[in-house]
Design a protein around this motif. Sequence first.
Motif, short mmCIF file in Angstrom:
data_model
loop_
_atom_site.label_atom_id
_atom_site.label_comp_id
_atom_site.label_asym_id
_atom_site.label_seq_id
_atom_site.Cartn_x
_atom_site.Cartn_y
_atom_site.Cartn_z
N TYR A 307 0.83 -1.20 0.00
CA TYR A 307 0.00 0.00 0.00
C TYR A 307 0.87 1.25 0.00
N GLY A 308 0.32 2.34 -0.55
CA GLY A 308 0.95 3.65 -0.50
C GLY A 308 0.02 4.66 0.14
N LEU A 309 0.59 5.57 0.93
CA LEU A 309 -0.21 6.58 1.62
C LEU A 309 0.62 7.84 1.84
N ASP A 310 0.01 8.99 1.62
CA ASP A 310 0.61 10.26 2.01
C ASP A 310 0.48 10.36 3.53
N THR A 311 1.60 10.22 4.23
CA THR A 311 1.58 10.10 5.70
C THR A 311 1.93 11.41 6.40
N ARG A 312 2.03 12.50 5.67
CA ARG A 312 2.55 13.72 6.27
C ARG A 312 1.68 14.25 7.41
N GLU A 313 0.39 13.93 7.42
CA GLU A 313 -0.49 14.46 8.47
C GLU A 313 -0.82 13.42 9.54
N LEU A 314 -0.15 12.26 9.52
CA LEU A 314 -0.40 11.26 10.55
C LEU A 314 0.16 11.72 11.89
N ARG A 315 -0.53 11.33 12.96
CA ARG A 315 -0.04 11.59 14.31
C ARG A 315 0.81 10.41 14.79
#
Length: 329
Positions: A307-315
């Motif tokens: 899987y791919g995910l834009d993680t920049r806003e993850l806590r």
Amino acid sequence: MHDNSLECCLAALDNPVELGAQLLPAILDALSAADVDLHNLQRSAWANPLIHLRATFDIHNLPETPTAFIPVPDVATTVAARASAVACLATLNSDTISYGSENDGHLFVNLVVLPGDDDFAEKSKSDMRGHTDGVSFPVRGQPHEFDERVAPSPDFVCLSGIRNPDGITTTVMPLSAILQRLTNEEIEELTKPQYVIRPQKTFKRGLRKLLGKESPLLEAMAGIQLLFETGDGYWIRYSHSAADTDFDSELASQAITRFELACQECSTSVVISPGDILLVNNRVGLHGRGVVGGEAGGDSRWLLRTYGLDTRELRADQRYPDSAFKLYP
């Protein structure tokens, strides 16, 4: 891979974010040399449900096809496939990720025919209608319905072809084409929090193992919105198990029925050949597959999935502290 041992390459895959950053400059140079604009490429990945990259990595001597989701055999071909997937996702501003509640949090899993006659084995052979992966998790930018620690579902599903002797097709359904077949009223119904979603089987087994059978994340969730309007169009969150409405509404039921029919009418087929990578946008496309059938192992169909995910806003609490890629739950 030519300059490093197999062991060194495997170690690099333990931190896909760092590996993607290392591989990206060479990709950007190649795109520039081919007069391909990176931002146009990225916009295309969000405007279209799939990108099919052919002959992306080399196929070397292979072992027999695995008979389980995990582990992925550590041979040159699967290392090349995994590194190529990490590089492709990094090019689209996505980190390669997994979820602790699916297949023990492994970053890559085998999509293969499973032996036996239980539900998982039967499902591994049958066709699959259009769905989005990680459907019980929220779309990026939305909180989970009752547990804010739950990370978003993936932006991209990445499928790498290892074997496909019978040319089994992967099906992709563009959300934009599907919505063109619905009325404005039906589209509006899908944006209302009035549907039911259940965890998909692979996640349900992992959630039970990880959090115990009493975890509320195992339960069907009511009052769920399936369609989300964004600045660039609609995003979808859908599975056949969501074909229930939480309210006694004829229009809500009609909308989900019409949506399912439109999925079938808008389906396009792709054959993932050995060495290919298929990137499916999990927000603007649904995906499924044809009947696989056959026996487990041997030279049977074998894809790798991540899987791919834009993680920049993850806590921080949406990640596992001991992993560079594993998300909660």
